[in-house]
Design a protein around this motif. Structure first.
Motif, PDB file in Angstrom:
ATOM      1  N   VAL A   1      29.655  19.152 -19.421  1.00 19.22           N
ATOM      2  CA  VAL A   1      29.920  20.365 -20.205  1.00 19.22           C
ATOM      3  C   VAL A   1      31.339  20.257 -20.758  1.00 19.22           C
ATOM      4  O   VAL A   1      32.297  20.182 -19.997  1.00 19.22           O
ATOM      5  CB  VAL A   1      29.766  21.632 -19.331  1.00 19.22           C
ATOM      6  CG1 VAL A   1      30.128  22.881 -20.131  1.00 19.22           C
ATOM      7  CG2 VAL A   1      28.339  21.738 -18.800  1.00 19.22           C
TER       8      VAL A   1
ATOM      9  N   SER B   1      28.414  33.251 -27.885  1.00 17.94           N
ATOM     10  CA  SER B   1      29.605  32.804 -27.151  1.00 17.94           C
ATOM     11  C   SER B   1      29.284  32.288 -25.746  1.00 17.94           C
ATOM     12  O   SER B   1      30.145  31.694 -25.093  1.00 17.94           O
ATOM     13  CB  SER B   1      30.623  33.942 -27.064  1.00 17.94           C
ATOM     14  OG  SER B   1      30.019  35.066 -26.446  1.00 17.94           O
ATOM     15  N   ASP B   2      28.068  32.528 -25.258  1.00 21.27           N
ATOM     16  CA  ASP B   2      27.690  32.040 -23.923  1.00 21.27           C
ATOM     17  C   ASP B   2      27.178  30.602 -23.953  1.00 21.27           C
ATOM     18  O   ASP B   2      27.063  29.969 -22.898  1.00 21.27           O
ATOM     19  CB  ASP B   2      26.574  32.918 -23.332  1.00 21.27           C
ATOM     20  CG  ASP B   2      27.042  34.320 -23.028  1.00 21.27           C
ATOM     21  OD1 ASP B   2      28.118  34.449 -22.408  1.00 21.27           O
ATOM     22  OD2 ASP B   2      26.345  35.277 -23.411  1.00 21.27           O
TER      23      ASP B   2
ATOM     24  N   GLU C   1      32.402  22.338 -23.498  1.00 22.41           N
ATOM     25  CA  GLU C   1      32.845  23.685 -23.891  1.00 22.41           C
ATOM     26  C   GLU C   1      32.027  24.685 -23.105  1.00 22.41           C
ATOM     27  O   GLU C   1      30.815  24.538 -22.984  1.00 22.41           O
ATOM     28  CB  GLU C   1      32.662  23.925 -25.400  1.00 22.41           C
ATOM     29  CG  GLU C   1      33.849  23.457 -26.213  1.00 22.41           C
ATOM     30  CD  GLU C   1      33.825  23.967 -27.661  1.00 22.41           C
ATOM     31  OE1 GLU C   1      33.480  25.138 -27.891  1.00 22.41           O
ATOM     32  OE2 GLU C   1      34.148  23.164 -28.548  1.00 22.41           O
ATOM     33  N   GLY C   2      32.718  25.712 -22.573  1.00 18.57           N
ATOM     34  CA  GLY C   2      32.040  26.680 -21.720  1.00 18.57           C
ATOM     35  C   GLY C   2      32.268  26.319 -20.264  1.00 18.57           C
ATOM     36  O   GLY C   2      32.563  25.166 -19.942  1.00 18.57           O
ATOM     37  N   ASN C   3      32.165  27.330 -19.405  1.00 24.71           N
ATOM     38  CA  ASN C   3      32.468  27.057 -17.999  1.00 24.71           C
ATOM     39  C   ASN C   3      31.274  27.303 -17.082  1.00 24.71           C
ATOM     40  O   ASN C   3      31.432  27.518 -15.898  1.00 24.71           O
ATOM     41  CB  ASN C   3      33.688  27.874 -17.545  1.00 24.71           C
ATOM     42  CG  ASN C   3      33.529  29.335 -17.938  1.00 24.71           C
ATOM     43  OD1 ASN C   3      32.415  29.755 -18.273  1.00 24.71           O
ATOM     44  ND2 ASN C   3      34.618  30.088 -17.907  1.00 24.71           N
ATOM     45  N   ARG C   4      30.085  27.238 -17.667  1.00 26.78           N
ATOM     46  CA  ARG C   4      28.884  27.369 -16.843  1.00 26.78           C
ATOM     47  C   ARG C   4      28.173  26.026 -16.793  1.00 26.78           C
ATOM     48  O   ARG C   4      28.359  25.185 -17.660  1.00 26.78           O
ATOM     49  CB  ARG C   4      27.946  28.424 -17.445  1.00 26.78           C
ATOM     50  CG  ARG C   4      28.467  29.852 -17.369  1.00 26.78           C
ATOM     51  CD  ARG C   4      27.633  30.713 -18.297  1.00 26.78           C
ATOM     52  NE  ARG C   4      28.063  32.092 -18.337  1.00 26.78           N
ATOM     53  CZ  ARG C   4      27.478  33.073 -17.653  1.00 26.78           C
ATOM     54  NH1 ARG C   4      26.473  32.823 -16.853  1.00 26.78           N
ATOM     55  NH2 ARG C   4      27.909  34.306 -17.776  1.00 26.78           N
TER      56      ARG C   4
ATOM     57  N   LYS D   1      24.733  28.243 -33.732  1.00 23.29           N
ATOM     58  CA  LYS D   1      24.872  28.951 -32.453  1.00 23.29           C
ATOM     59  C   LYS D   1      24.265  30.359 -32.533  1.00 23.29           C
ATOM     60  O   LYS D   1      23.641  30.827 -31.571  1.00 23.29           O
ATOM     61  CB  LYS D   1      26.349  29.019 -32.046  1.00 23.29           C
ATOM     62  CG  LYS D   1      26.897  27.657 -31.617  1.00 23.29           C
ATOM     63  CD  LYS D   1      28.392  27.707 -31.332  1.00 23.29           C
ATOM     64  CE  LYS D   1      28.710  28.440 -30.038  1.00 23.29           C
ATOM     65  NZ  LYS D   1      30.180  28.434 -29.784  1.00 23.29           N
TER      66      LYS D   1
ATOM     67  N   ASN E   1      21.676  26.582 -23.576  1.00 23.58           N
ATOM     68  CA  ASN E   1      21.874  27.761 -22.734  1.00 23.58           C
ATOM     69  C   ASN E   1      22.467  27.371 -21.385  1.00 23.58           C
ATOM     70  O   ASN E   1      22.138  26.325 -20.835  1.00 23.58           O
ATOM     71  CB  ASN E   1      20.544  28.507 -22.509  1.00 23.58           C
ATOM     72  CG  ASN E   1      19.380  27.604 -22.116  1.00 23.58           C
ATOM     73  OD1 ASN E   1      19.186  26.543 -22.695  1.00 23.58           O
ATOM     74  ND2 ASN E   1      18.605  28.021 -21.133  1.00 23.58           N
ATOM     75  N   PRO E   2      23.341  28.223 -20.837  1.00 25.83           N
ATOM     76  CA  PRO E   2      23.855  27.960 -19.485  1.00 25.83           C
ATOM     77  C   PRO E   2      22.716  28.062 -18.469  1.00 25.83           C
ATOM     78  O   PRO E   2      21.822  28.902 -18.611  1.00 25.83           O
ATOM     79  CB  PRO E   2      24.869  29.085 -19.252  1.00 25.83           C
ATOM     80  CG  PRO E   2      25.032  29.793 -20.537  1.00 25.83           C
ATOM     81  CD  PRO E   2      23.845  29.504 -21.381  1.00 25.83           C
TER      82      PRO E   2
ATOM     83  N   TRP F   1      24.478  21.968 -28.197  1.00 27.90           N
ATOM     84  CA  TRP F   1      24.665  23.320 -27.646  1.00 27.90           C
ATOM     85  C   TRP F   1      23.390  23.719 -26.922  1.00 27.90           C
ATOM     86  O   TRP F   1      22.290  23.439 -27.400  1.00 27.90           O
ATOM     87  CB  TRP F   1      24.980  24.313 -28.769  1.00 27.90           C
ATOM     88  CG  TRP F   1      26.279  24.020 -29.433  1.00 27.90           C
ATOM     89  CD1 TRP F   1      26.480  23.240 -30.536  1.00 27.90           C
ATOM     90  CD2 TRP F   1      27.573  24.453 -29.011  1.00 27.90           C
ATOM     91  NE1 TRP F   1      27.811  23.163 -30.833  1.00 27.90           N
ATOM     92  CE2 TRP F   1      28.515  23.899 -29.909  1.00 27.90           C
ATOM     93  CE3 TRP F   1      28.046  25.252 -27.966  1.00 27.90           C
ATOM     94  CZ2 TRP F   1      29.877  24.127 -29.803  1.00 27.90           C
ATOM     95  CZ3 TRP F   1      29.404  25.481 -27.854  1.00 27.90           C
ATOM     96  CH2 TRP F   1      30.308  24.923 -28.759  1.00 27.90           C
TER      97      TRP F   1
ATOM     98  N   ILE G   1      26.784  26.657 -24.166  1.00 29.30           N
ATOM     99  CA  ILE G   1      27.682  25.596 -23.707  1.00 29.30           C
ATOM    100  C   ILE G   1      27.431  24.330 -24.527  1.00 29.30           C
ATOM    101  O   ILE G   1      26.330  24.103 -25.029  1.00 29.30           O
ATOM    102  CB  ILE G   1      27.505  25.314 -22.194  1.00 29.30           C
ATOM    103  CG1 ILE G   1      26.048  24.946 -21.845  1.00 29.30           C
ATOM    104  CG2 ILE G   1      27.949  26.514 -21.372  1.00 29.30           C
ATOM    105  CD1 ILE G   1      25.841  24.518 -20.392  1.00 29.30           C
TER     106      ILE G   1
END
Ligand SMILES: [Zn+2]
Length: 258
Positions: free
Chosen positions: A88, A77-78, A90-93, A28, A65-66, A63, A80
Motif C-alpha cells: 500500500v 478518499s478511502d 497511499e492510504g493507511n489501511r 477514484k 477498496n480497503p 486503486w 488505497i
C-alpha cells in the motif's frame, strides 16, 4: 433487434482528460460510486469483493477498496493505492491479499483493462457452481455471448499471484470470467464499464437461473446474438449503461465524492 448499425443509437463519448490528476480524480470517484452501487445491489459478502482502477500515471499501480470496509461507506478518499508488489503506497489501511493476487495479474496480463470487478454476489456465485457459460437467452445476456470464460480450477481462497495468473489466462481477451464455485469477474476500459458488466452479468445469471427453474429457455441464434453484442456489448455501451446509475447514486449519496 436485428443487425442495426451501431451508430443508429446516439451514445455520448467516453470523457477524456487534460491531466493525469483529473483522470485519477475521475477514476477514484467512479470507483467509490461503483462500490456504493455494489452495496445497493447487495453484492457484498462480509469482507469479500474488490473493484480496482489502474492509476493513470504509475504503471502497475491500482486503486482498490480497503480490506474490511463496507462498500456502502467507501468514499473516494478511502481508496488505497497498491503497487506491483502488493504494498500500500497511499492510504493507511490494508489491502485484501486476494484483491492483489487476482487484480494485479489481470491488470498485468491485459494492458487495455483500466478496471476489474469481483465480488461474491448471490446469483453470480449460484450460477458459478454449474461450471457453464451463460447462454444467449435474453438481449442483455448477449453482451457476454462468446465474450466470457469459465475458470474451472477452484483450489481455495486466492492468495498467490500464480493463481491470479491462471485466472487472467482463463479470462483471455474477454470482458468477463465465471470463477467456478466462487463468483464473477469483469473488466473494462473504464471503471464504469467494468462495474456495469458486473451488475448486468449478475442479473443475467439470475435470469438464467429463474428461466431454467421454470422450463427450457429458447436460445437466440448465433447471428442475432453477435449482432446484439455489437450494440449492447461494446466498451462504449458498457460505459453508457453505468451513467444513469452514477447519477442516481451521486444524488442519493453525495458523500461518496469526498
Ligand atoms: Zn472472491
Amino acid at each position: 433487434m436485428g443487425a442495426a448499425p451501431a451508430n443508429i443509437f446516439k451514445i455520448p463519448s467516453i470523457p477524456k482528460f487534460a491531466t493525469p490528476q483529473e483522470e485519477r480524480r475521475h477514476r477514484k470517484e467512479r470507483l467509490a460510486a461503483a462500490f456504493r452501487l455494489f452495496a445497493k445491489f447487495g453484492f457484498e459478502e462480509g469482507v469479500a469483493g474488490h473493484i480496482t482502477a489502474r492509476d493513470p500515471e504509475r504503471p502497475g499501480h491500482f486503486w482498490v477498496n480497503p480490506f474490511g470496509m463496507h462498500f456502502r461507506h467507501i468514499r473516494a478518499s478511502d481508496l488505497i493505492l497498491v503497487n506491483a508488489k502488493g504494498e500500500v503506497v497511499e492510504g493507511n489501511r490494508p489491502v485484501n491479499v486476494a484483491a492483489f493476487a487476482i487484480h494485479s495479474s489481470v491488470h498485468h496480463a491485459r494492458p487495455d483493462v483500466i478496471a476489474a470487478a469481483h465480488s461474491h454476489s448471490l446469483y453470480g456465485k449460484a450460477w458459478a457452481t454449474l461450471g457453464r457459460l451463460l447462454d444467449p437467452i435474453t438481449q442483455d445476456a448477449c453482451a457476454f455471448f462468446e465474450d466470457h470464460a469459465v475458470f474451472q480450477d477452484f483450489t481455495g481462497v486466492v492468495h498467490q499471484t500464480s493463481e491470479g495468473e491462471r485466472i487472467a489466462k482463463a479470462l483471455g481477451s474477454h470482458k468477463a470470467a465465471i470463477l467456478q464455485n466462487h463468483g464473477l469477474l469483469t473488466v473494462g476500459h473504464t471503471v464504469d464499464e467494468a462495474a456495469w458488466w458486473f451488475i448486468t452479468m449478475d442479473r443475467s445469471c439470475h435470469a438464467q437461473l429463474l428461466a431454467e427453474a421454470a422450463g427450457k429457455p429458447v436460445l437466440i441464434t448465433r447471428e442475432s446474438a453477435l449482432a446484439t453484442r455489437e450494440l449492447v456489448g461494446s466498451h462504449q455501451a458498457g460505459w453508457f449503461q453505468f451513467q444513469p446509475l452514477w447519477e442516481l447514486v451521486t444524488q442519493e449519496q453525495p458523500d461518496l465524492l469526498d
